[in-house]
Design a protein around this motif. Structure first.
Motif, PDB file in Angstrom:
ATOM      1  N   ASP B   3       0.829  -1.207   0.000  1.00  0.00           N
ATOM      2  CA  ASP B   3       0.000   0.000   0.000  1.00  0.00           C
ATOM      3  C   ASP B   3       0.860   1.252   0.000  1.00  0.00           C
ATOM      4  N   GLU B   4       0.511   2.205  -0.851  1.00  0.00           N
ATOM      5  CA  GLU B   4       1.154   3.523  -0.779  1.00  0.00           C
ATOM      6  C   GLU B   4       0.187   4.473  -0.081  1.00  0.00           C
ATOM      7  N   VAL B   5       0.594   4.952   1.071  1.00  0.00           N
ATOM      8  CA  VAL B   5      -0.276   5.834   1.860  1.00  0.00           C
ATOM      9  C   VAL B   5       0.440   7.159   2.108  1.00  0.00           C
ATOM     10  N   ILE B   6      -0.210   8.240   1.724  1.00  0.00           N
ATOM     11  CA  ILE B   6       0.357   9.578   1.927  1.00  0.00           C
ATOM     12  C   ILE B   6      -0.647  10.407   2.735  1.00  0.00           C
ATOM     13  N   LEU B   7      -0.143  11.150   3.699  1.00  0.00           N
ATOM     14  CA  LEU B   7      -1.017  12.050   4.452  1.00  0.00           C
ATOM     15  C   LEU B   7      -0.566  13.492   4.219  1.00  0.00           C
ATOM     16  N   LEU B   8      -1.460  14.294   3.617  1.00  0.00           N
ATOM     17  CA  LEU B   8      -1.204  15.732   3.495  1.00  0.00           C
ATOM     18  C   LEU B   8      -1.785  16.391   4.735  1.00  0.00           C
ATOM     19  N   ASN B   9      -0.943  17.123   5.453  1.00  0.00           N
ATOM     20  CA  ASN B   9      -1.390  17.636   6.748  1.00  0.00           C
ATOM     21  C   ASN B   9      -0.712  18.969   7.054  1.00  0.00           C
ATOM     22  N   PHE B  10      -1.164  19.589   8.127  1.00  0.00           N
ATOM     23  CA  PHE B  10      -0.553  20.811   8.647  1.00  0.00           C
ATOM     24  C   PHE B  10      -0.521  20.594  10.151  1.00  0.00           C
ATOM     25  N   TRP B  11       0.654  20.668  10.760  1.00  0.00           N
ATOM     26  CA  TRP B  11       0.851  20.121  12.109  1.00  0.00           C
ATOM     27  C   TRP B  11      -0.128  20.596  13.181  1.00  0.00           C
ATOM     28  N   GLU B  24      -1.456   5.370  12.927  1.00  0.00           N
ATOM     29  CA  GLU B  24      -0.506   4.821  13.902  1.00  0.00           C
ATOM     30  C   GLU B  24      -1.113   3.639  14.659  1.00  0.00           C
ATOM     31  N   GLU B  25      -2.371   3.781  15.058  1.00  0.00           N
ATOM     32  CA  GLU B  25      -3.032   2.702  15.807  1.00  0.00           C
ATOM     33  C   GLU B  25      -3.107   1.413  14.986  1.00  0.00           C
ATOM     34  N   LYS B  26      -3.264   1.570  13.663  1.00  0.00           N
ATOM     35  CA  LYS B  26      -3.364   0.391  12.797  1.00  0.00           C
ATOM     36  C   LYS B  26      -1.990  -0.106  12.345  1.00  0.00           C
ATOM     37  N   GLY B  27      -0.949   0.651  12.689  1.00  0.00           N
ATOM     38  CA  GLY B  27       0.393   0.257  12.266  1.00  0.00           C
ATOM     39  C   GLY B  27       0.608   0.395  10.764  1.00  0.00           C
ATOM     40  N   VAL B  28      -0.084   1.374  10.157  1.00  0.00           N
ATOM     41  CA  VAL B  28       0.065   1.589   8.714  1.00  0.00           C
ATOM     42  C   VAL B  28       1.288   2.473   8.461  1.00  0.00           C
ATOM     43  N   LYS B  29       2.140   2.056   7.549  1.00  0.00           N
ATOM     44  CA  LYS B  29       3.278   2.903   7.159  1.00  0.00           C
ATOM     45  C   LYS B  29       2.778   3.955   6.177  1.00  0.00           C
ATOM     46  N   TYR B  30       3.160   5.213   6.421  1.00  0.00           N
ATOM     47  CA  TYR B  30       2.675   6.273   5.540  1.00  0.00           C
ATOM     48  C   TYR B  30       3.719   7.367   5.422  1.00  0.00           C
ATOM     49  N   GLU B  31       3.598   8.097   4.331  1.00  0.00           N
ATOM     50  CA  GLU B  31       4.480   9.244   4.122  1.00  0.00           C
ATOM     51  C   GLU B  31       3.737  10.489   4.576  1.00  0.00           C
ATOM     52  N   TYR B  32       4.345  11.254   5.479  1.00  0.00           N
ATOM     53  CA  TYR B  32       3.737  12.479   5.986  1.00  0.00           C
ATOM     54  C   TYR B  32       4.255  13.653   5.165  1.00  0.00           C
TER      55      TYR B  32
END
Lengths: 220, 220
Positions: B3-11, B24-32
């Motif tokens: 899976d490729e997971v990316i999170l677009l966010n603002f801190w 994090e709870e699911k242990g998914v690796k993602y790019e922040y």
């Protein structure tokens, strides 16, 4: 034990229409109780929705479910054997929830301005209303329903507003059809369904209700 | 295919914190990927959320999911083998969705008033803020988490605000602890979780950010 289902509602509510449609689509027998939300909320309503004190409230075997979009999901899950509203695929579910949320955030507030404001504010509101509907029409595309070939979750969330369109147009002095003919055709298509025809009030009656509202709030 | 997971966010976003915690709870690796939402939104953000143009956006294998509460549900459904967030019982699910909706409708708007208004409006806002928190504390009751014994959906939806409490209190000149000690204890309990500790910024950094916001909007 047979299910005891009660719906506390007020007939012009586009939110209550959703819950009625969902119950009708699932073939659930329920007792409809009309509330006087303007002058005299019932003790049962205040007991069952102490947080918001608003209709619609769905009472299933004595336990309340509040907020119409949550009610539709609840009905879909409890009576899951017939006419599923939400897709099973997580991505498609997320998309349906996204459009329901979009409708929830945009349509009521802007719709209200079409009969409660005037001048520049009214002009901005009618333009915005058309833009919102065009966005929805774009999402509908060439599908018969938002749910695809089947009448589904987003259709249920949106269709109640269709009964308010004539009131919005009359008091806001604007016209939806020219730019949103596909969406209007979708509305007519939905009205062919027994569930929708039963839940939506006559549009002229809504016009009369909005006139009452304008008087109530002292809006000329 | 991984899976490729990316999170677009603002801190500082309490909405983005939810999605981070869920991943994090699911242990998914993602790019922040940090977005500059005030001055310079990325072309990717505008492409992935053309309707609202807002963070957080979760991009899963190239497809966007928007709106944090929908993202939590999506993450819960896709990575369903670990740490379920929502209960399986339809009535308990409806209750969790109700409280998430309550938080969504009340907390952000009222919280903003604690640093963006003054005089009577500020006084009303701080009173209302405490009332909202007391309502939530009442729902929490004596349970360790809103989800019961387990950290769950409502906990994820609410906890981001905990990092904003010091800013709200400082600029609004009021105190949450005296009337909401149980809720504050819940917040401290949640902070013990690695997922929450990782997603929530330092409260002093939030205070600094709100100071920047006040300058940006010209609020004395």
């Amino acid at each position: 034990m047979a299910d005891e289902v009660i719906l506390l509602n007020f007939w012009p509510s586009m939110f209550g229409m959703r819950t009625m449609i969902a119950l009708e689509e699932k073939g659930v027998k329920y007792e409809y109780r009309e509330e006087n939300v303007i002058n005299n909320k019932s003790p049962l309503l205040l007991e069952m929705n102490p947080i918001h004190k608003k209709i619609p409230v769905l009472i299933h075997n004595g336990k309340p479910v509040c907020e119409s979009i949550i009610q539709i999901q609840y009905i879909d899950e409890v009576w899951s054997d017939k006419n599923p509203f939400l897709p099973t695929d997580p991505y498609q579910r997320a998309q349906a929830l996204f459009w329901a949320d979009f409708i929830e955030k945009k349509l009521f507030v802007c719709g209200r301005k079409t009969w409660a404001t005037k001048g520049e504010e009214l002009e901005a509101a009618t333009k915005e209303y058309i833009e919102i509907l065009k966005t929805l029409q774009c999402e509908l595309g060439d599908k018969p329903y938002f749910g695809g070939d089947k009448f589904g979750f987003v259709d249920i969330v949106l269709i109640g507003y269709y009964s308010w369109f004539p009131a919005y147009q009359k008091f806001g002095n604007f016209s939806i059809e020219p730019e949103c003919s596909k969406l209007m055709a979708w509305g007519k298509r939905c009205m062919q369904r027994a569930s929708v025809a039963k839940a939506l009030p006559d549009s002229e009656k809504v016009v009369g209700y909005v006139l009452q509202l304008k008087k109530f709030y002292g809006i000329e």
